[in-house]
Design a protein around this motif. Structure first.
Motif, mmCIF file in Angstrom:
data_model
loop_
_atom_site.group_PDB
_atom_site.id
_atom_site.type_symbol
_atom_site.label_atom_id
_atom_site.label_comp_id
_atom_site.label_asym_id
_atom_site.label_seq_id
_atom_site.Cartn_x
_atom_site.Cartn_y
_atom_site.Cartn_z
ATOM 1 N N VAL A 104 -22.486 87.845 54.508
ATOM 2 C CA VAL A 104 -23.214 86.618 54.859
ATOM 3 C C VAL A 104 -23.702 85.928 53.585
ATOM 4 O O VAL A 104 -23.855 86.557 52.533
ATOM 5 C CB VAL A 104 -24.406 86.889 55.812
ATOM 6 C CG1 VAL A 104 -23.952 87.653 57.049
ATOM 7 C CG2 VAL A 104 -25.551 87.604 55.102
ATOM 8 N N TYR A 105 -23.943 84.616 53.704
ATOM 9 C CA TYR A 105 -24.355 83.800 52.561
ATOM 10 C C TYR A 105 -25.659 83.056 52.843
ATOM 11 O O TYR A 105 -26.058 82.870 53.992
ATOM 12 C CB TYR A 105 -23.275 82.770 52.243
ATOM 13 C CG TYR A 105 -22.101 83.350 51.474
ATOM 14 C CD1 TYR A 105 -22.159 83.477 50.088
ATOM 15 C CD2 TYR A 105 -20.946 83.769 52.137
ATOM 16 C CE1 TYR A 105 -21.090 84.009 49.377
ATOM 17 C CE2 TYR A 105 -19.879 84.294 51.421
ATOM 18 C CZ TYR A 105 -19.955 84.411 50.036
ATOM 19 O OH TYR A 105 -18.909 84.936 49.343
ATOM 20 N N SER A 140 -25.767 80.148 65.586
ATOM 21 C CA SER A 140 -25.071 79.170 66.434
ATOM 22 C C SER A 140 -24.554 77.989 65.621
ATOM 23 O O SER A 140 -23.723 77.219 66.098
ATOM 24 C CB SER A 140 -26.000 78.682 67.548
ATOM 25 O OG SER A 140 -26.991 77.834 66.998
ATOM 26 N N SER A 141 -25.059 77.842 64.389
ATOM 27 C CA SER A 141 -24.595 76.727 63.546
ATOM 28 C C SER A 141 -23.591 77.190 62.488
ATOM 29 O O SER A 141 -23.131 76.392 61.688
ATOM 30 C CB SER A 141 -25.795 76.064 62.857
ATOM 31 O OG SER A 141 -26.353 76.930 61.880
ATOM 32 N N CYS A 142 -23.254 78.483 62.503
ATOM 33 C CA CYS A 142 -22.383 79.022 61.445
ATOM 34 C C CYS A 142 -20.902 78.928 61.790
ATOM 35 O O CYS A 142 -20.514 78.943 62.959
ATOM 36 C CB CYS A 142 -22.726 80.487 61.180
ATOM 37 S SG CYS A 142 -24.315 80.684 60.335
ATOM 38 N N ARG A 143 -20.100 78.847 60.718
ATOM 39 C CA ARG A 143 -18.660 79.007 60.855
ATOM 40 C C ARG A 143 -18.290 80.434 60.428
ATOM 41 O O ARG A 143 -19.066 81.105 59.744
ATOM 42 C CB ARG A 143 -17.930 77.995 59.968
ATOM 43 C CG ARG A 143 -18.116 76.554 60.441
ATOM 44 C CD ARG A 143 -17.500 75.552 59.467
ATOM 45 N NE ARG A 143 -18.242 75.505 58.222
ATOM 46 C CZ ARG A 143 -17.839 74.861 57.133
ATOM 47 N NH1 ARG A 143 -16.677 74.224 57.136
ATOM 48 N NH2 ARG A 143 -18.566 74.834 56.040
ATOM 49 N N ALA A 157 -15.112 83.093 58.897
ATOM 50 C CA ALA A 157 -13.827 83.093 58.179
ATOM 51 C C ALA A 157 -13.309 84.517 58.015
ATOM 52 O O ALA A 157 -14.088 85.473 57.896
ATOM 53 C CB ALA A 157 -13.980 82.434 56.816
ATOM 54 N N GLY A 185 -9.801 81.976 55.548
ATOM 55 C CA GLY A 185 -9.403 80.967 56.520
ATOM 56 C C GLY A 185 -10.466 80.884 57.607
ATOM 57 O O GLY A 185 -10.962 81.922 58.080
ATOM 58 N N PHE A 186 -10.835 79.665 58.003
ATOM 59 C CA PHE A 186 -11.797 79.542 59.101
ATOM 60 C C PHE A 186 -11.152 80.066 60.383
ATOM 61 O O PHE A 186 -9.957 79.877 60.617
ATOM 62 C CB PHE A 186 -12.210 78.071 59.309
ATOM 63 C CG PHE A 186 -13.116 77.553 58.225
ATOM 64 C CD1 PHE A 186 -14.401 78.050 58.069
ATOM 65 C CD2 PHE A 186 -12.672 76.562 57.346
ATOM 66 C CE1 PHE A 186 -15.238 77.566 57.068
ATOM 67 C CE2 PHE A 186 -13.504 76.078 56.338
ATOM 68 C CZ PHE A 186 -14.781 76.582 56.200
ATOM 69 N N VAL A 200 -16.523 86.785 57.159
ATOM 70 C CA VAL A 200 -17.509 86.064 56.355
ATOM 71 C C VAL A 200 -18.194 85.049 57.258
ATOM 72 O O VAL A 200 -17.526 84.289 57.970
ATOM 73 C CB VAL A 200 -16.843 85.351 55.162
ATOM 74 C CG1 VAL A 200 -17.893 84.623 54.324
ATOM 75 C CG2 VAL A 200 -16.083 86.367 54.303
ATOM 76 N N ILE A 228 -20.559 81.811 57.558
ATOM 77 C CA ILE A 228 -20.774 80.658 56.688
ATOM 78 C C ILE A 228 -21.784 79.704 57.311
ATOM 79 O O ILE A 228 -21.460 78.965 58.239
ATOM 80 C CB ILE A 228 -19.409 79.939 56.458
ATOM 81 C CG1 ILE A 228 -18.447 80.907 55.738
ATOM 82 C CG2 ILE A 228 -19.584 78.636 55.696
ATOM 83 C CD1 ILE A 228 -17.035 80.410 55.618
ATOM 84 N N PRO A 229 -23.021 79.706 56.808
ATOM 85 C CA PRO A 229 -24.023 78.759 57.324
ATOM 86 C C PRO A 229 -23.599 77.321 57.014
ATOM 87 O O PRO A 229 -22.688 77.100 56.206
ATOM 88 C CB PRO A 229 -25.291 79.121 56.539
ATOM 89 C CG PRO A 229 -25.056 80.483 55.973
ATOM 90 C CD PRO A 229 -23.571 80.560 55.744
ATOM 91 N N PRO A 230 -24.273 76.338 57.639
ATOM 92 C CA PRO A 230 -23.940 74.938 57.361
ATOM 93 C C PRO A 230 -23.995 74.666 55.866
ATOM 94 O O PRO A 230 -24.908 75.123 55.177
ATOM 95 C CB PRO A 230 -25.050 74.164 58.083
ATOM 96 C CG PRO A 230 -25.499 75.064 59.176
ATOM 97 C CD PRO A 230 -25.361 76.453 58.627
ATOM 98 N N SER A 231 -23.028 73.908 55.378
ATOM 99 C CA SER A 231 -22.955 73.592 53.947
ATOM 100 C C SER A 231 -24.157 72.767 53.513
ATOM 101 O O SER A 231 -24.660 71.931 54.260
ATOM 102 C CB SER A 231 -21.690 72.787 53.658
ATOM 103 O OG SER A 231 -20.551 73.535 54.009
#
Lengths: 77, 159, 159, 77
Positions: D5-6, D45-48, D50, D54-55, D69, D71-74
């Motif tokens: 996680v990031y 719920s807002s994360c992507r 990968a 690749g998503f 992985v 990925i929280p919102p950029s």
């Protein structure tokens, strides 16, 4: 009245010259300039005029001691 | 407020890096730079170089007014412009505009506004010198053919 | 076609002058540079510095795809971007985007497109470190609250 | 299954950890992660997601050997 012209207008007139006729506004000036070189008529209709670094329109009363700068359409950039 | 960016006309090469280095402001999150450069061809003909003529005193006045107007309209922290005069080689910069604002929308919009107005309104003219030895005065602004008035302009990007 | 602008992520200061100097092209009449810089305040609080974290491999892939798409969409001669990672001081550049095209409309539009997509889509995050010692992860993209899908974004400037 | 996680997600989870439960897709993974820390629910719920740079979406069949992985919102730029 002193006249300065720039850019493409120099194909039709000297860069600086004198107009002896009495002209009261820019329309009258344009008419006189066309008598000097009628090929300049189309370009003159697209030019702006300035006195003392300020643009003027036909309402401005020209003085025989003014220096009029004739400004062809811009092509900077 | 007068632009503090110095001369708006330059007879020698424009110091783009220097202008950009000077365009930081602690309140500005966005800096946009536009560089207008000389292309190697125009209307299908190879260009050798351009030569810019300016009615200097008036060009300075017109550009300074444009910068002040943009600065106020978009609350810019920085608005500078510099335009070349004389011979400019292919690939060299003829005009640069730098804007800086808190957020990016304003910096982009103001930058575009400034260059559009400079190109239409500043008494500066380019003469294209072609590789075949011919030359031709640029005639970019022909708004008067639509507006009927050489002082009234039409812009692509703003009303 | 892969962007030839080199690394899209940089752990040290971005060499903006170098990138700009490399962004000339004989067919490009317009070069637009955007620099996203660290402001001295955010939401009314004094900022000490920012720290950027990136999921590096994926950020590179996402940004490279954005550049290729923009290059094709606007027939750009040049499209480069570089984003900082790690600590970035107030006034320093966090991200730079440079576009070059024959005419200016395309360079502006593509530049805006690239930075908007990078900000929404590249897996890069900023942590705001405030002067009062507190810190907070940025959360700029909340398109999902409207689109219902973290992969679907809304842009100010393009559809 | 390895999880990375990031950014803000590190306030709720270790940067890297293992999930032992069998999860077949990202919805099931989210459900498991919420049992680890229910405060992470809104952010998740807002994360992507990968896999191998690749998503992926919920249609993607997760494998127990995948590294996922999150990925929280950029918030770059």
């Amino acid at each position: 009245m002193k006249i300065h012209v720039y850019a493409g207008l120099k194909d039709y007139f000297q860069p600086e010259f004198e107009v002896e006729s009495v002209v009261r506004n820019t329309d009258e000036l344009k008419a006189v300039l066309v008598t000097i070189n009628d090929k300049a008529e189309a370009m003159l209709s697209s030019c702006r005029f300035a006195v003392e670094e300020g643009f003027i329109n036909n309402e401005y009363k020209l003085n025989q001691h003014d220096t009029i700068v004739i400004i062809p359409p811009s092509s900077g950039g | 407020m007068v632009d503090k960016g110095g001369a708006v006309l330059s007879a020698g090469p424009i110091d783009m890096s220097g202008l950009l280095a000077g365009a930081h402001h602690p309140g500005a999150g966005a800096v946009v730079l536009f560089s207008g450069e000389v292309r190697d061809s125009n209307r299908g003909k190879a260009v050798a170089f351009l030569e810019y003529e300016a009615y200097g005193l008036m060009a300075q006045k017109v550009i300074a007014e444009i910068l002040v107007t943009a600065r106020e309209k978009w609350s810019l922290h920085i608005a500078v412009a510099q335009h070349r005069t004389g011979k400019v080689a292919v690939g060299d910069t003829a005009v640069v505009v730098i804007t800086a604002s808190a957020h990016r929308s304003e910096a982009y919009a103001a930058n575009r506004y400034i260059i559009d107005r400079i190109k239409h309104e500043a008494p500066i003219w380019k003469c294209e010198h072609y590789a075949d030895g011919t030359q031709e005065w640029g005639n970019n602004c022909n708004c008067h053919s639509v507006t009927g008035d050489p002082s009234r302009h039409i812009y692509e990007s703003h009303g």
